[in-house]
Design an enzyme around this catalytic site. Structure first.
Site: not given
Ligand code: HH2
Length: 291
Positions: A265, A230
């Site tokens: 995660r 992040k």
């Molecule tokens: N962070 C993201 C998405 N979903 N869910 C939970 N429970 N906790 C988190 O910290 C979290 C999440 C963001 O990461 P990522 O899925 O890689 O990115 P994007 O939202 O751009 O797809």
């Protein structure tokens, strides 16, 4: 609520599977999106996403979190039809071929998408909007399934515009407690909570939440932490490219484990599995750890 369960420690009941929380669990991220902040477009094609998912399982992921809509800062919502068009070609073969060796989670805020996933046997819905939508609570509750409730202040398109809190830890905790109660009242069977690192938070807010993660354990639900690659890590280590944030991710995860995270995660599953092994060994049988 997690119940103590003999030697295996607390047990998380997800669908027909029982996951012991005696050791922290690894949730591997599969982004079937063109625009996710760290790997957007890499796994947008179903074949690439499937290959990636299997690789994460081989590396030791306990849970796979499939997301078809990005929630990166500045992103906009997509329709449920589009989300399903991306998700189902990956979800269905995974359920069929890998359902035995993993627990699948779907990262969505859409009641329609959640329902389609739950109907196919997915036991866990991960909502970055923390089940604000009562229809989503009702859908998950109707299936007596599990929910991962993450805290987000505002919406992704504006959440990083000057977020403010009086007491970030207290406010996020109170919000998660309230949403967990609402979820239980709707019939949601298991709740996992997550402070939502990077979702409507400044660097200082993120650090305070990770530092005080043990406070969230008072709520009686397993605690998930999502720091992987992040932006706050990039701010601290001077790594504008998300792919250069692995060391920062490992350290933040180790710190989070020391503060009581039950689930990490992550995008880099192998590194997280090794991080858990190191922290568990250092913690020792008495569970001592200090930074
Ligand atoms: N962070 C993201 C998405 N979903 N869910 C939970 N429970 N906790 C988190 O910290 C979290 C999440 C963001 O990461 P990522 O899925 O890689 O990115 P994007 O939202 O751009 O797809």
């Amino acid at each position: 609520m997690i119940a103590p369960h003999g030697d295996a420690g607390p047990i998380l009941h997800l669908g027909g599977k029982f996951l012991s929380l005696a050791r922290p669990l690894i949730m591997g991220v599969v982004n079937i999106t063109p625009d996710s902040f760290s790997d957007g477009g890499r796994f947008f094609e179903p074949a690439a996403a499937l290959q990636h998912a299997r690789r994460l399982l081989d590396k030791g992921a306990d849970i796979l979190d499939l997301g078809a809509e990005s929630a990166r800062p500045g992103s906009a919502r997509i329709t449920a039809e589009e989300e399903l068009r991306r998700l189902l070609p990956v979800l269905e073969p995974l359920l069929e071929k890998e359902g035995g060796r993993t627990v699948l989670s779907v990262d969505t805020s859409s009641p329609e998408v959640a329902e389609a996933a739950l109907r196919r046997g997915v036991p866990l819905i991960n909502d970055v909007r923390g089940l604000r939508d009562p229809d989503l609570r009702d859908v998950i509750g109707g299936f007596k399934a599990a929910a991962l409730i993450m805290h987000m202040r505002g919406e992704p398109d504006t959440m990083q515009d000057d977020p403010r809190y009086g007491d970030v830890v207290g406010e996020v905790k109170a919000h998660l407690a309230r949403q967990a109660e609402r979820a239980a009242a709707s019939g949601v069977r298991e709740v996992i909570i997550d402070p939502g690192i990077g979702f409507g938070k400044t660097l200082a807010h993120n650090l305070a939440l990770i530092r005080n993660l043990s406070d969230f354990r008072d709520l009686g639900h397993p605690v998930c932490l999502g720091v992987s690659r992040k932006a706050f890590i990039g701010e601290i280590t001077g790594a504008p490219d998300a792919r250069d944030r692995l060391e920062g991710t490992i350290v933040a995860n180790a710190f989070g484990l020391g503060a009581g995270a039950d689930i990490l995660r992550v995008h880099d599953v192998q590194a997280a599995v090794r991080t858990v092994k190191m922290v568990e060994a250092l913690r020792g049988p008495e569970g001592k750890i200090s930074f």
